[in-house]
Design an enzyme around this catalytic site. Structure first.
Site, mmCIF file in Angstrom:
data_model
loop_
_atom_site.group_PDB
_atom_site.id
_atom_site.type_symbol
_atom_site.label_atom_id
_atom_site.label_comp_id
_atom_site.label_asym_id
_atom_site.label_seq_id
_atom_site.Cartn_x
_atom_site.Cartn_y
_atom_site.Cartn_z
ATOM 1 N N SER A 255 0.851 -1.197 0.000
ATOM 2 C CA SER A 255 0.000 0.000 0.000
ATOM 3 C C SER A 255 0.878 1.235 0.000
ATOM 4 O O SER A 255 2.007 1.201 0.515
ATOM 5 C CB SER A 255 -0.903 0.019 1.246
ATOM 6 O OG SER A 255 -1.537 1.277 1.395
ATOM 7 N N TYR B 70 -1.263 -0.587 10.354
ATOM 8 C CA TYR B 70 -1.433 -0.940 8.943
ATOM 9 C C TYR B 70 -0.245 -0.421 8.131
ATOM 10 O O TYR B 70 0.344 -1.152 7.323
ATOM 11 C CB TYR B 70 -2.730 -0.340 8.417
ATOM 12 C CG TYR B 70 -3.031 -0.638 6.963
ATOM 13 C CD1 TYR B 70 -3.600 -1.852 6.588
ATOM 14 C CD2 TYR B 70 -2.761 0.292 5.962
ATOM 15 C CE1 TYR B 70 -3.895 -2.132 5.262
ATOM 16 C CE2 TYR B 70 -3.048 0.027 4.637
ATOM 17 C CZ TYR B 70 -3.610 -1.197 4.287
ATOM 18 O OH TYR B 70 -3.885 -1.466 2.967
#
Length: 467
Positions: A350, A363
């Site tokens: 990501s 995350y």
């Protein structure tokens, strides 16, 4: 060198999109021509030429210590390597804009032109077997030094660069890579005819764009990006194994894929648990006779909250799902990837692993760790002919992002920071994943590639002209 102006009369064109001047290597010319790129007049614009693809490849070098360059040498290098590309972009802008789908690729950016639907990329090769490097590569001592610093232990071929250039230009013209697969099927047929005619130049090109005969494991393959990856790999001819925590969802997908003619099987697995990961790899080994060509680490989840509010349980769950699963599956799949003789790992990361996007500290940390794992494995396992790359999406239309994108204020903020001014579709991510698994990407390893509409390069683009 092939003629830089491709004839409008080119036959068997599959990408029937405008293309005029290509400044590039012989390999790029051939690869693009095989995809059907050609010059044409746009209906209603008979007096104006337009084109959709622009490859800036012109370049030379003079190798000497910095203090020894003359003013003339500096000017010559700047004029050919930089000035030409910059000025040609200026001149080409109206034609690219008029096409409605412009793509610029530099062989070595321009967020300003995203509003005109013009994408810009840079392809940066290491030493490649080309005429500009002939003299250097004749020096065995230098070649050995280059190879010693290259995990794959060899020099790149021109077609290994042109494949990526072509992919970056082709992607936007194909609503799905299935069309590309159909094109490759046709090219393979034509290539077989060429081979029968003893034409060595035609040999091997179509096979570089096919996954026929390969095997793949995609974790979390029933939703979003994972599902798109499963389908595109299958469309390219791979035999795919996938998993999901939801048995009902998995069975529904397997039924649908069977009806489409895809070769896909799967089983229930929660990849956050070590025992279930081990069982998954045992099933894959059994299904594929102990060999695996492709591993796509796609499983991931998130809990969005301020850092100080995370519980120990939430931290452990995010780490187990996003990082531990990918790391351990790479370990477990290693013997199968090595045994295949041609392994490729692609992990879904990501942009949150590269810059702060407010998606949560844990995350972000897991995705940054995935990126570093990708680079490390690329170096450690290159000797076993296993490549490792990471694909880093920005916000994409998936079930994981739905709650965030439902907030109009957040959605507008995301789009305002994205030069292309929209959210990605899952297939726009899976296209890159699939490409990285193809033989065409055989010299690409250790890379973290963003699919982000220009987000990570977008510093500040004023809405008014600054003078």
């Amino acid at each position: 060198m092939a003629n830089p102006e491709v004839s409008a009369e080119a036959q068997d064109g599959h990408l029937r999109e405008p293309l005029r001047y290509l400044r590039h290597t012989h390999a790029v010319v051939e690869e693009m021509a095989e995809f059907g790129a050609r010059s044409t007049l746009v209906p209603g614009m008979e007096r104006e030429r337009v084109f959709g693809l622009w490859v800036n490849n012109v370049g030379i070098t003079v190798r000497k210590p910095t203090v020894e360059y003359s003013t003339e040498e500096y000017s010559k290098l700047m004029a050919i390597n930089l000035d030409s590309a910059y000025h040609l972009c200026q001149l080409a802008h109206p034609l690219l804009k008029a096409s409605g789908y412009g793509s610029i690729v530099f062989v070595s950016s321009v967020a300003e032109w995203a509003k005109d639907n013009i994408r810009s990329h840079n392809v940066a090769p290491l030493y490649t077997n080309t005429s500009v490097h002939t003299q250097l590569l004749a020096n065995k001592e230098l070649v050995n030094e280059i190879i010693s610093r290259t995990p794959m232990k060899r020099i790149a071929e021109a077609h290994e660069v042109s494949s990526l250039v072509t992919f970056l230009c082709c992607q936007q013209f194909l609503t799905s890579l299935h069309k590309l697969f159909l094109l490759m099927e046709d090219l393979l047929y034509r290539e077989q005819k060429l081979t029968a005619m003893a034409n060595p130049e035609g040999s091997g090109r179509a096979s570089r764009w096919s996954l026929k005969g390969t095997t793949a494991l995609v974790t979390g393959g029933t939703r979003g990006i994972g599902r798109a990856v499963v389908e595109e790999l299958a469309e390219f001819g791979a035999t795919v194994y996938t998993c999901s925590r939801n048995e009902e969802e998995l069975n529904a997908c397997l039924k649908e894929w069977k009806e489409k003619g895809f070769s896909v099987s799967g089983s229930v697995c929660d990849a956050s648990f070590p025992a279930q990961r081990e069982n998954l790899i045992e099933q894959v080994a059994s299904a594929f006779n102990g060999m695996l060509n492709i591993l796509v680490n796609n499983v991931g989840t998130n809990v969005r909250k301020p850092t100080i509010e995370y519980t120990t349980e939430e931290y452990s769950k995010l780490m187990a799902t996003n990082l531990d699963s990918a790391y351990n599956l790479c370990q477990l799949a290693y013997p199968l990837l090595k045994e295949s003789g041609n392994g490729s790992i692609v992990s879904i990361s990501s942009v949150a692993g590269q810059t702060s996007v407010g998606s949560g500290a844990i995350y972000a940390a897991t995705k940054a760790a995935i990126d570093q794992l990708t680079k490390y494995l690329a170096c450690e396992w290159a000797k076993d002919n296993i490549r490792s790359n990471s694909v880093a999406p920005w916000y994409t239309k998936t079930s994981l992002a739905e709650p965030v994108l439902a907030n109009k204020e957040i959605l507008n903020g995301i789009i305002s920071r994205t030069p292309i001014k929209r959210i990605a579709e899952a297939h726009e991510v899976s296209s890159l994943v699939t490409f990285l698994c193809l033989p065409a990407a055989s010299y690409i390893t250790g890379q973290v590639i963003s699919v982000d509409g220009g987000f990570t390069v977008y510093g500040f683009q004023p809405s008014v002209r600054i003078t």
